[in-house]
Design an enzyme around this catalytic site. Structure first.
Site, short mmCIF file in Angstrom:
data_model
loop_
_atom_site.label_atom_id
_atom_site.label_comp_id
_atom_site.label_asym_id
_atom_site.label_seq_id
_atom_site.Cartn_x
_atom_site.Cartn_y
_atom_site.Cartn_z
N ILE A 116 8.46 10.05 14.57
CA ILE A 116 7.63 10.37 13.48
C ILE A 116 6.09 10.09 13.71
O ILE A 116 5.38 10.90 13.06
CB ILE A 116 8.02 9.32 12.03
CG1 ILE A 116 9.61 9.87 11.99
CG2 ILE A 116 7.20 9.44 11.25
CD1 ILE A 116 9.55 11.07 11.23
N ARG A 120 1.27 14.59 13.03
CA ARG A 120 2.02 14.25 11.88
C ARG A 120 2.04 15.29 10.79
O ARG A 120 1.26 15.11 9.91
CB ARG A 120 1.90 12.86 11.14
CG ARG A 120 2.21 11.63 12.28
CD ARG A 120 2.05 10.30 11.62
NE ARG A 120 0.84 10.09 11.11
CZ ARG A 120 0.54 8.90 10.35
NH1 ARG A 120 1.64 8.42 9.95
NH2 ARG A 120 -0.62 8.74 10.03
N LEU A 124 6.45 20.31 6.19
CA LEU A 124 7.61 20.17 5.25
C LEU A 124 6.85 19.96 3.87
O LEU A 124 7.38 20.63 2.84
CB LEU A 124 8.26 18.67 5.38
CG LEU A 124 9.27 18.81 6.77
CD1 LEU A 124 9.98 17.54 6.62
CD2 LEU A 124 10.36 19.81 6.44
N LYS A 149 0.72 -1.36 -0.07
CA LYS A 149 -0.16 0.12 0.15
C LYS A 149 0.80 1.24 -0.05
O LYS A 149 0.53 2.08 -0.68
CB LYS A 149 -0.88 0.07 1.32
CG LYS A 149 -1.67 1.24 1.37
CD LYS A 149 -2.33 1.56 2.77
CE LYS A 149 -1.03 2.16 3.48
NZ LYS A 149 -1.39 2.49 4.90
N ASN A 150 2.07 1.38 0.77
CA ASN A 150 2.77 2.44 0.96
C ASN A 150 3.31 2.93 -0.36
O ASN A 150 3.66 4.06 -0.58
CB ASN A 150 3.71 2.26 2.21
CG ASN A 150 3.15 2.58 3.56
OD1 ASN A 150 1.92 2.84 3.68
ND2 ASN A 150 3.90 2.16 4.49
N ASP A 186 7.78 1.72 10.51
CA ASP A 186 6.54 0.93 10.69
C ASP A 186 7.03 -0.70 11.15
O ASP A 186 6.06 -1.31 11.36
CB ASP A 186 5.96 0.81 9.24
CG ASP A 186 5.22 2.05 8.78
OD1 ASP A 186 4.73 2.87 9.99
OD2 ASP A 186 4.87 2.33 7.69
N CYS A 230 -4.84 6.47 10.46
CA CYS A 230 -4.54 6.16 11.60
C CYS A 230 -4.34 7.43 12.46
O CYS A 230 -3.79 8.27 12.03
CB CYS A 230 -3.60 4.98 11.75
SG CYS A 230 -3.76 3.67 11.15
N ARG A 276 -4.87 9.07 4.96
CA ARG A 276 -3.72 9.96 4.91
C ARG A 276 -3.04 10.53 3.59
O ARG A 276 -2.49 11.42 3.36
CB ARG A 276 -2.41 9.61 5.76
CG ARG A 276 -1.53 10.31 6.05
CD ARG A 276 -0.63 10.33 7.19
NE ARG A 276 0.65 11.06 7.48
CZ ARG A 276 0.29 12.70 8.14
NH1 ARG A 276 -0.98 12.98 8.27
NH2 ARG A 276 1.22 13.23 8.17
#
Length: 434
Positions: free
Chosen positions: A345, A130, A134, A31-32, A322, A125, A102
């Protein structure tokens, strides 16, 4: 009524721990890694075919949001996504969908093709603040204007982009900000020099995909990333295997004293985790697209110490944040050592995970809201726990499999499409509870 695990994430799981896992299992696609590639497909301005797309909730929501960018998107039953520019379809962002993931912030560059991107604050989540400072700094470097309010943010472009090179320095290698910078450079068709870029597989995979599409994107020996716009042509990209799911399965094998083979993932994407497991005393075998782990009867390795996500992001040889939750669950089973964990993070992650592990009997000392330590081995006992976020749910699965007795896990609704089913295929006693 109890039923065997199916392909959909159940609301409630019944887990009986204490049995070593064994066997062979394949991971799903990442997914990421998929989310930046999907956003890039909406930004490059030419047709893209994206194969091996995961069927996760976040991915499906992002695909549905593509129409607002003026992109026609079709995801077929074979998990292949076809995207085609179609500016006439451009419309307003579905704010309900955008708040559910997100990854919605990845669409800003594609939305800016119309001159304006307006989105709600990203969801997903609940892991604490977060922030997107940036990301905003990246857009301001391109001359964009950023407005924020309680419900979200709006970014507008200047009417003309100068042809000069944009230079950006990130204070730490944020994955999201790195992707934002690359995609914004594509839209602007401007050269860019990015200092302090993220070098995770999710970003390097995006870089390789864009290079195949005709753009000149490269990491230099001094650690900077350069971008030169190039000719665009239709491309085929592929989403890689999920390194986080693979790492969670390996932690479950290790925590239960099992042995198994996890395939469908590039071992190079797991290098920091595999090196750590080897250092802990777990024999690891790396194949072309698979990893094998055979837990020894007695461990003789070093403790887990100072797994700090800020530090880990500064080098490709260090650990992805993660991986920390399943490693924390594994550490509870490791003998006679002090293990230290830190994640700056995701500042709310420990607040989610630590109380749930304590319900299983874990003794964990928090030195701050982002750091904690524990000593193993600890005797865990089944209890009722809740998956308050994706990685907490994965860690609780690992801990429950190492615990004695029965654990009831609720709330496992997002994330890996069938992690419980994969653990069940490795011999875990897991069932859905109606």
């Amino acid at each position: 009524m109890i039923q065997h695990i199916g392909s959909d994430l159940p609301h409630k799981l019944l887990i009986r721990g204490g049995q070593p896992l064994k066997g062979t299992i394949a991971v799903d696609s990442s997914k990421n890694a998929a989310l930046p590639l999907i956003a890039a497909a909406a930004t490059v301005g030419h047709p893209v075919t994206l194969t091996n797309v995961p069927s996760s909730q976040d991915v499906c929501m992002l695909v549905q949001l593509l129409h607002a960018t003026g992109t026609r998107a079709v995801l077929d039953a074979a998990n292949v996504l076809y995207t085609t520019p179609d500016p006439g379809r451009r419309g307003e962002v579905d704010r309900g969908l955008a708040t559910g993931t997100r990854g919605s912030y990845y669409l800003v560059p594609a939305l800016l093709a119309s001159g304006r991107a307006e989105l709600p604050w990203p969801g997903g989540c609940a892991l604490g603040d977060r922030g997107m400072e940036l990301h905003f700094a990246v857009y301001e470097a391109f001359g964009d204007t950023v407005h924020t309010c309680e419900s979200g943010y709006r970014i507008t472009t200047r009417e003309e982009q100068p042809p000069t090179r944009v230079e950006i320095r990130l204070p730490f290698p944020s994955r999201g900000a790195t992707v934002a910078a690359i995609l914004r450079a594509i839209l602007a068709q401007r050269p860019m020099l990015l200092r302090g870029p993220n070098t995770s597989p999710e970003v390097t995979g995006l870089v390789r995909a864009l290079h195949r599409s005709g753009h000149e994107v490269a990491y230099l020996p001094d650690g900077t990333l350069t971008f030169e716009p190039g000719p665009c042509w239709p491309a085929v990209w592929t989403v890689p295997g999920d390194k986080i799911e693979a790492g969670t399965l390996l932690c479950a094998l290790a925590a239960t004293g099992g042995r198994g083979r996890v395939h469908g993932v590039d071992p190079a994407h797991l290098t920091p985790l595999l090196d750590l497991l080897t250092e802990l005393g777990f024999p690891i075998t790396r194949d072309r697209d698979a990893v094998e782990l055979d837990a020894p009867a007695q461990l003789t390795g070093a403790p887990l110490h100072a797994l700090a996500s800020i530090t880990s992001l500064s080098s490709p040889s260090c650990l992805d944040a993660d991986f920390e939750p399943p490693l924390m669950a594994l550490a509870l089973t490791l003998p006679g050592r002090l293990h230290t964990f830190q994640d700056e993070i995701n500042p709310g992650r420990h607040a989610n995970l630590v109380p749930q592990l304590r319900k299983l009997g874990a003794v964990i000392t928090e030195s701050s809201r982002t750091a904690c330590h524990l000593t193993g081995p600890q005797r865990l006992t089944g209890a009722t726990v809740e998956a308050t976020d994706i990685r907490t749910g994965a860690a609780l699965l690992v801990a429950a499999l190492a615990a004695s007795g029965t654990t009831v896990l609720t709330g496992l609704r997002r994330g890996h499409p069938d992690l419980p089913g994969k653990l069940h295929a490795l011999g875990a006693d897991i069932a859905t509870l109606a």
